[in-house]
Write an enzyme that holds these catalytic residues in place. Structure first.
Site, short mmCIF file in Angstrom:
data_model
loop_
_atom_site.label_atom_id
_atom_site.label_comp_id
_atom_site.label_asym_id
_atom_site.label_seq_id
_atom_site.Cartn_x
_atom_site.Cartn_y
_atom_site.Cartn_z
CD GLU A 1 -4.22 -5.94 2.85
OE1 GLU A 1 -4.98 -5.18 3.50
OE2 GLU A 1 -2.98 -5.91 2.95
CD GLU B 1 -2.95 -1.14 2.30
OE1 GLU B 1 -4.12 -1.43 2.07
OE2 GLU B 1 -2.53 -0.82 3.43
#
Length: 579
Positions: free
Chosen positions: A234, A158
């Site tokens: 995710e 991320e």
């Protein structure tokens, strides 16, 4: 030699299209004796892959000292996954987030105040290279290109939520390639323009993370990466808890519907989490946006397998969806793991912290109240002591930037508690003869996400009365890794922080849950193993105690209580209470 590749909108493995259905299980949040059980249940649910982060701070706790044993035996976990017929997705990125202490970065990076994290700052890259030199050769034999189960690896996590130094990402990509990581490399980011722009580089597959709206998220990803398969790396099917919050849950049918939407979009998926496990010891992380919020010990996350590894309603709803999309064998689960109610245990022995400082710590003399990182300490507590001569005018004692929670004592008497999220001054009166000032600071977990990753612990700026800073400190680092030197007695309960010890007999070791009614805040140790923190403010009211941590016969429990206890007993129950 086999490699996972991409062809237009599909993943290809052994010349055939494949949909990746993966679940996150963190080996470092589960005792090794239960890895096989959790992996078998993942396979039984209909998944073909397991995903795990790799936390740098677990494997290199001190610079140059590497650890790959016990709960850190990553290759043993990979081998068990392969025996279950699962593919493995690894995320050996320097930073992992994961609600894990400091996002997986080692605390010793903070000893150099010139360090720049998660960037192409050369001193940081040199630390990453030294870590990769030890880690990646261990993984190479397990790559699918060498006949193993590892089909993909992440280069950073991320990153677009943190920065846009794409030269840093390119360096990580090349570092993995030059060390033989020739499987599919990927990144994962939120499905937003800035995040995708900051987190994408050539020759690395981009994936997206979300909890809902797969159509919108995949549409945004395709704007930046057309002619490639889409994957939710995710899928947030549950959520974690902070101390003082309500326990998070999510409707199982809602999760199943989102999964169905992902698959209807032709997407692959990784459940975050499939089995959350536990933040044993001091490894929980924290968030810092408007205020500092530490994460609880349990990482149950309302996942398809709960903290103790039992299938939930979400597990069965997910399998029902997968049965509609794929041909699955009949559901066969491992035998349930036994749970036991061992009843009450009395902790009759006690050891005052102040009376035992020299038994469990070595004093450091310093002009300044140094941080943990400056004295080479990673986790736990740190105690600052000094003498303030009198007489002098009364004034407010200020702990300038305390990280994270401090108990303030004057001549051994607790005056107040100062918390990072409530940094008020403490009125202090100095008698003519002066007083001994002691400040016990708890590191409640370094920030694991966002712009405030730089999170030193202890007193980070200074301690003053009014505008006058205080100097000449005796500092006791209290990592609590070795409590064998404690001297116990059976006197009246301590009014200050203390260790309490009890013993109990077990005929057959089984899973159980430590209930701490009447206790306030502290840490529990079972047979020398740091089980984690408790705090009566909740939401978590019990600590999960896996059976393999118990011994048949005599067992020892030690509790470090920061405040007064209202009971000299704890109980071991067969059911959890997470709020």
């Amino acid at each position: 030699m086999t490699n996972l590749t991409t062809n237009q909108a599909q993943f290809i493995y052994q010349d055939k299209p494949i949909t990746i259905v993966s679940g996150a299980i963190h080996y470092f949040r589960v005792v090794p004796e239960y890895w096989q059980d959790r992996l078998a249940k993942l396979k039984a649910c209909g998944f073909n892959s397991v995903e795990t982060y790799i936390p740098w701070n677990l494997h290199e706790p001190q610079e140059g000292q590497f650890y790959f044993e016990g709960m850190a035996d990553l290759t043993a976990f990979i081998e068990l996954a392969e025996k279950q017929g699962l593919f493995v997705i690894l995320r050996p990125t320097p930073y992992i987030c994961a609600e894990w202490e400091f996002g997986g970065l080692p605390s010793w990076l903070l000893a150099d105040r010139n360090m720049r994290l998660r960037s192409s700052f050369q001193p940081f890259l040199e630390k990453v290279d030294a870590y990769f030199d030890r880690l990646l050769p261990l993984l190479q034999p397990y790559l699918s290109t060498n006949g193993g189960p590892v089909i993909a690896m992440q280069i950073e996590n991320e990153y677009g939520s943190f920065g846009n130094d794409t030269a840093y990402l390119e360096y990580l990509r090349d570092s993995m390639r030059t060390r033989g990581m020739d499987v599919l490399l990927f990144t994962s980011d939120g499905a937003e323009d800035s995040m995708l722009q900051g987190g994408m580089i050539p020759d690395v597959l981009e994936t997206v993370n979300f909890g809902s709206n797969p159509v919108g998220s995949f549409t945004k990803l395709r704007e930046y990466q057309c002619h490639q398969p889409v994957m939710c790396m995710e899928f947030w099917n549950g959520w974690f808890d902070h101390w003082g919050e309500e326990h998070h849950t999510r409707d199982a049918k809602e999760v199943a519907d989102v999964l169905d939407g992902i698959l209807q979009e032709g997407g692959s998926v990784n459940f975050y989490m499939f089995h959350g496990g536990t933040n044993f010891g001091f490894y929980n992380g924290a968030n810092l946006f408007d205020t500092y919020e530490p994460t609880i010990t349990s990482y149950d996350s309302d996942a398809p397998l709960n903290e103790a590894g039992e299938p939930t309603e979400k597990f069965y709803q997910i399998r029902n969806v997968l049965e509609r999309h794929f041909e699955l064998p009949d559901l066969v689960l491992p035998e349930p793991i036994s749970k036991q109610d061992y009843g009450e245990i009395r902790l009759a022995e006690q050891a005052s912290l102040f009376a035992n400082l020299k038994n469990i710590s070595k004093a450091i003399l310093s002009k300044h109240p140094n941080t943990m990182e400056q004295i080479g300490q990673d986790y736990g507590f740190i105690l600052y002591q000094t003498f303030i001569p009198g007489p002098r005018e009364s004034g407010d004692l200020t702990l300038q930037e305390v990280h994270d929670r401090a108990l303030v004592f004057a001549d051994g008497v607790l005056l107040d508690v100062v918390e990072r999220w409530d940094p008020r001054g403490v009125p202090l009166t100095i008698p003519e003869q002066g007083l001994e000032l002691a400040i016990l600071v708890e590191n409640m977990g370094r920030v694991n996400y966002g712009p405030h990753l730089w999170d030193e612990k202890g007193i980070t700026e200074g301690i003053r009365i009014g505008n006058q800073f205080l100097y000449d400190w005796t500092i006791y680092p209290l990592s609590l890794t070795d409590l064998t030197g404690l001297a116990y007695d059976t006197g009246a309960d301590e009014q200050s922080p203390a260790f309490y010890r009890g013993n109990f007999h077990v005929k057959e070791a089984a899973d159980t849950f430590v209930s701490l009614e009447g206790w306030t805040k502290g840490v529990v140790f079972i047979n020398g193993f740091n089980l984690g923190r408790y705090w009566h403010k909740g939401p978590q009211q019990t600590l999960y105690l896996p059976g393999p941590l118990l011994r048949e016969g005599e067992n020892e429990i030690i509790i470090f209580e920061l405040h007064r206890r209202e009971s000299d007993k704890i109980s071991l129950r067969d059911t959890p209470a997470l709020g």
